[in-house]
Enzyme design. Structure first.
Site, PDB file in Angstrom:
ATOM      1  N   SER A 280      44.458  36.598  -3.126  1.00 17.84           N
ATOM      2  CA  SER A 280      43.950  37.829  -3.731  1.00 17.84           C
ATOM      3  C   SER A 280      42.430  37.773  -3.755  1.00 17.84           C
ATOM      4  O   SER A 280      41.829  36.722  -3.553  1.00 17.84           O
ATOM      5  CB  SER A 280      44.471  37.950  -5.160  1.00 17.84           C
ATOM      6  OG  SER A 280      43.893  36.940  -5.962  1.00 17.84           O
ATOM      7  N   LYS A 281      41.822  38.905  -4.036  1.00 11.40           N
ATOM      8  CA  LYS A 281      40.360  38.960  -4.064  1.00 11.40           C
ATOM      9  C   LYS A 281      39.776  37.983  -5.069  1.00 11.40           C
ATOM     10  O   LYS A 281      38.819  37.282  -4.802  1.00 11.40           O
ATOM     11  CB  LYS A 281      39.910  40.374  -4.425  1.00 11.40           C
ATOM     12  CG  LYS A 281      39.732  41.222  -3.195  1.00 11.40           C
ATOM     13  CD  LYS A 281      38.815  42.385  -3.460  1.00 11.40           C
ATOM     14  CE  LYS A 281      38.607  43.151  -2.153  1.00 11.40           C
ATOM     15  NZ  LYS A 281      37.993  44.431  -2.346  1.00 11.40           N
TER      16      LYS A 281
END
Length: 459
Positions: free
Chosen positions: A240-241
């Site tokens: 994920s970011k």
RNA sequence: GUCCCCAUCGUCUAGCGGUCUAGGACAUCAGCCUUUCACGCUGAAGACACGGGUUCGAUUCCCGUUGGGGACGCCA
């Protein structure tokens, strides 16, 4: 045979970390074998491809130092060649026109799922008389895939991987509007570019079966495939970011050095015995496909930080001074010179260029410098000491690191106080903080005038 | 749902049937160094997912279970 490989990103966003690693592996593999490393932009999805994304990818690769051979190939400009290949297949009876509507396809998928069959196109137009074609429907062109038996690919990383042909449906080669699909474009381009090794993400593994059949239909020899496991987040799920799925430019902004990111990425999924740190020359010498692991790796910022700290300490002082100045809004020549002199003490105390800049700020600050809370406390207690020390410092003939240290040590002894009782207030006055590089080094870097001035500001 | 892939310390990994009381690195903890914080050095703790086989012998080979991941578009 000369090795030719490529990195083929689709420009729908920044160059993400997984793509960067794929590019690195391709680059290393080509350099190791004395081959060529080509760059192809897969911009056939005109709606989602942007100029900004292309620029971001090119910049990212450039920053990482992954130089490609030859001109950049833009896939969209080769659409006519792709369509020719599909046309040829149609003429040879290896492909056919399909008039199935979107609704029909959806029904097929729903029905297949309900019955526990693979969700595939059922081939209803494969042998149907084209005379039955509905009017006004632009057909797609599909490849006639083998309907029995199995397709096996000998993957350089995954080993032999086999799938039943019943799992593979007749894939679309040309859309209703005549534009080629990704599956067709990739195969035709890789063939035309003379690609010998396709090193890419694991998510393409199932595509390889289809592409293998397409190569066969076109009468071409498929390249060697090497599917590299994907990079996961710390929780084992998709990156994920928050956990590192950032563009390369974000890592740059965070203060990572390209050589550190490269070294980290190389170790993620690839190993060479107990070695951890690699120069570019060593990486090229040692990299090969057999060192790539088959299980996905998790991204770990702590290790990246450690590696970055290592490369920071190895980096040239003038280079780091430049990077720091950039972050602090630029400096004049004197400021740059001061940063260079300060760098040996600074770089041992930072993991990123950002930290380096934060820690360097006080060197460039104008008097009176700001003082943090803990430093203020040190100054409140230590002011009398500084008052007594000041005249001795002013009388020092040579303003040098070791001379300063000798003076302060003698002073502390004469006053019968611990060195820290002098050094800490001094540090607070000079750096505005309770933490800094060695205080004698700080004084030497700052110079006599500035140092004395900062001390006087606190008396 | 169908198919494919994966499985050694918390993390990245070494190991390619006996050399494993399983090695290294990061992170963690302790100590040393020391004017602070770091750097550096020393040491500690910490793993072969589970169950069956094969074998004289399995971390290493095979099968299954479990757990992860990926792919199933007229996206790339």
């Amino acid at each position: 045979m000369t090795v030719v490989c490529r990195f083929a990103p689709s420009p729908t966003g920044f160059l993400h970390i997984g793509g960067a690693r794929t590019a690195l592996f391709n680059w290393l593999f080509a350099r190791h074998h004395g081959g060529r490393y080509l760059l192809r932009i897969e911009d056939t999805d005109r709606k989602r491809s942007t100029k900004e994304a292309i620029a971001a990818i090119l910049d990212g690769l450039d920053w990482l130092g992954l130089d490609h051979d030859g001109e950049v190939v833009y896939q969209s400009q080769r659409a006519a060649d792709h369509a020719d290949a599909a046309q040829r297949l149609l003429e040879e009876g290896k492909a056919y026109r399909c008039y199935a509507s979107q609704e029909e396809l959806e029904e097929m998928r729903a029905a297949a799922k309900a019955e526990g069959r693979p969700m595939r196109y059922d081939g209803r137009w494969r042998d149907r008389d084209p005379a039955e074609a509905p009017v006004g429907v632009a057909p797609v062109i599909r490849l006639k895939m083998p309907q029995s038996g199995e397709t096996a690919i000998e993957d350089a990383v995954q080993g032999k991987v086999t799938v039943a042909n019943a799992q593979l449906d007749d894939m679309v080669l040309l859309r209703g509007d005549g534009s080629p699909t990704y599956m067709l474009s990739v195969v035709v381009d890789d063939q035309d570019m003379g690609i010998t090794h396709v090193i890419r993400g694991d998510d393409h593994l199932t595509n390889a079966f289809r592409q293998h059949q397409l190569y066969k239909a076109l009468g071409w020899a498929p390249p060697v495939f090497a599917h590299v496991p994907l990079i996961h987040g710390p929780d084992g799920a998709k990156l994920s970011k928050r956990h590192g799925a950032l563009g390369v430019e974000a890592y740059r902004a965070l203060g990572y050095l390209p050589e550190a990111l490269r070294n980290y990425l190389l170790r993620l999924g690839w190993g060479h015995g107990d070695d951890e740190i690699f120069s570019t020359a060593q990486a090229i010498e040692w990299f090969d496909l057999d060192g790539i692991g088959r299980s996905p790796a998790r991204f770990d910022f702590a290790k990246l930080d450690n590696l970055n700290g290592h490369y920071l300490r190895e980096a040239e002082d003038s280079r780091l001074a430049g990077l720091v100045a950039e972050r602090l809004g630029g400096t004049d020549e004197a400021g740059h010179a001061r940063l260079v002199r300060a760098m040996p003490g600074l770089k041992a105390r930072a993991k990123t260029v950002k930290e380096l800049a934060d820690n360097a700020e006080f060197y460039l600050a104008e008097r009176p410098i700001s003082v943090n809370e803990k430093a203020a406390k040190l100054l409140a207690d230590g002011q009398p000491v500084l008052e007594k020390l000041l005249p001795e410092l002013e009388a020092l003939p040579a303003w040098e690191d070791d001379k300063l240290e000798a003076l302060v040590r003698d002073f502390a002894e004469a006053q019968d106080i611990k060195l820290g009782a002098v050094a800490q207030p001094l540090r607070a006055a000079l750096s505005g903080s309770n933490q800094s590089p060695g205080i004698f080094e700080v004084m030497a870097v700052l110079g006599r005038e500035e140092s004395l001035g900062r001390i006087k500001d606190r008396i």
